[in-house]
Enzyme design. Structure first.
Site, PDB file in Angstrom:
ATOM      1  N   LYS A 193      12.304  -9.568 -10.297  1.00  0.00           N
ATOM      2  CA  LYS A 193      11.914  -8.171 -10.468  1.00  0.00           C
ATOM      3  C   LYS A 193      13.173  -7.326 -10.606  1.00  0.00           C
ATOM      4  O   LYS A 193      13.957  -7.205  -9.665  1.00  0.00           O
ATOM      5  CB  LYS A 193      11.092  -7.712  -9.263  1.00  0.00           C
ATOM      6  CG  LYS A 193      10.639  -6.271  -9.384  1.00  0.00           C
ATOM      7  CD  LYS A 193       9.584  -5.932  -8.355  1.00  0.00           C
ATOM      8  CE  LYS A 193       9.147  -4.486  -8.507  1.00  0.00           C
ATOM      9  NZ  LYS A 193       8.159  -4.107  -7.492  1.00  0.00           N
ATOM     10  N   LYS A 246       9.456  -9.444 -14.419  1.00  0.00           N
ATOM     11  CA  LYS A 246       9.056  -8.044 -14.587  1.00  0.00           C
ATOM     12  C   LYS A 246      10.271  -7.166 -14.724  1.00  0.00           C
ATOM     13  O   LYS A 246      11.157  -7.284 -13.880  1.00  0.00           O
ATOM     14  CB  LYS A 246       8.251  -7.635 -13.347  1.00  0.00           C
ATOM     15  CG  LYS A 246       7.877  -6.183 -13.281  1.00  0.00           C
ATOM     16  CD  LYS A 246       7.079  -5.927 -12.042  1.00  0.00           C
ATOM     17  CE  LYS A 246       6.895  -4.426 -11.916  1.00  0.00           C
ATOM     18  NZ  LYS A 246       6.892  -3.998 -10.576  1.00  0.00           N
TER      19      LYS A 246
END
Ligand code: PBG
Length: 322
Positions: A193, A246
């Site tokens: 992330k 992500k």
């Protein structure tokens, strides 16, 4: 023979379908839902046209409209009425996420619900963990996140998806789930992330922007590739069942790297800013929205994603039905 005729396999539409290597399907798409406590009527998010903060009263209609299009998997985000420094509402068995999961499961038990396990929507300061002054604590936050995950599992979540980016979150949550009778509940780790500017519109949608500073001590530097592999490796060792990358669009190389390094199902999160850019350009008439959406999501699958979390899921379901 002087050259190769690649065009032979492109001659007709059926021929092109025959040799197509990557497909999109509703089975691979996960649709995010935002439920806001105390809201009377659904409210569109200004930077995400077509995406709404839902009230409990709107929730079942939204799920039904997705089911009728063939979408069966959702990731749930909640916006509580009351926030405090430790994000108490996130682990309350009667919190907004737990209520939403309970309601959907009661009417549609077959639906798959993923609970996003984080504190930022629930804390008064908007950070994803507990604070000591300006510092986001790691191990103390883990104890809170374990409580959140257990409460989500009790509510009926099918998958726990920790997005808080603390070290050891998969280990801590796996251990707690196993010792509480939830050994069959998988963990979808937001393993890679990045501290990305592409989350801007989400922070409006989920009302979870940090009130000071940024998330750069817990989310990753977008410049780093080897670190992404280390993050994914440690989560896999700690017991993750899915690995997520992500955002997606600017990080397709990372998806491809993980595809080569890991045998786990890979998830791409096509985030809010990626959605907003395409919607905005389409509204101006500058691009062909349908073609661009399909090309973008196909690119994620071609790079290595098995699943895609996307705000375009309903649009894609419509395109696939056409
Ligand atoms: C919560 C969380 C965020 C997103 C998903 N879970 C925001 C953040 O980390 O700041 C972003 C999703 C999107 O932009 O669509 N931690």
């Amino acid at each position: 023979m002087m050259f190769t005729r690649h065009r032979r396999l492109r001659r007709t539409s059926v021929m092109r379908q025959l040799v197509r290597e990557t497909q999109l399907s509703c089975d691979d798409l996960i649709y995010p839902l935002f439920i806001k406590e105390g809201l009377k009527k659904k409210q569109e998010i200004s930077s995400m046209p077509g995406i709404y903060q839902l009230s409990m009263a709107d929730l079942l209609d939204e799920v039904a409209s997705c089911l009728s299009r063939g979408l069966k998997s959702f990731i749930i985000f909640g916006i509580p009425q009351h926030k405090d420094p430790i994000g108490s509402q996130a682990s309350d068995d009667n919190g907004i996420v737990q209520q939403a999961i309970g309601l959907i499961k009661k009417h549609y038990p077959e639906v798959l619900l993923i609970a996003d396990t984080c504190l930022c929507e629930f804390t008064s300061h908007g950070h994803c963990g507990l604070l000591d002054g300006q510092t986001v604590l790691n191990d103390a936050s883990l104890e809170r996140l374990v409580d959140v995950a257990l409460s989500q599992a009790r509510a009926g979540a099918d998958i726990i998806a920790p997005s808080n980016a603390m070290d050891g979150f998969v280990y801590a949550i796996r251990k707690a789930l196993d010792s509480s009778g939830f050994e069959d509940i998988p963990i979808m780790s937001y393993a890679v992330k990045f501290a990305s500017s592409f989350y801007g519109p989400f922070r409006e949608a989920a009302e979870g922007a940090p009130s000071f500073g940024d998330r750069k001590t817990y989310q990753m530097d977008p410049a780093n590739r080897l670190e992404a592999l280390r993050e994914a490796q440690s989560d896999e060792k700690e017991g993750a069942d899915f690995l997520m990358v992500k955002p997606a669009m600017a990080f397709l190389d990372i998806l491809r790297d993980l595809r080569q390094e890991s045998k786990l199902p890979l998830v791409a999160y096509n985030v809010s800013g990626e959605y907003a850019m395409i919607k905005a350009a389409a509204q101006k008439g500058w691009i062909n929205e349908k073609a661009i959406v399909l090309e973008t999501l196909l690119g994620m699958k071609r790079a290595g994603a098995d699943l895609i979390i996307t705000y375009f899921a309903k649009d894609v379901a419509n395109y696939l039905q056409e």
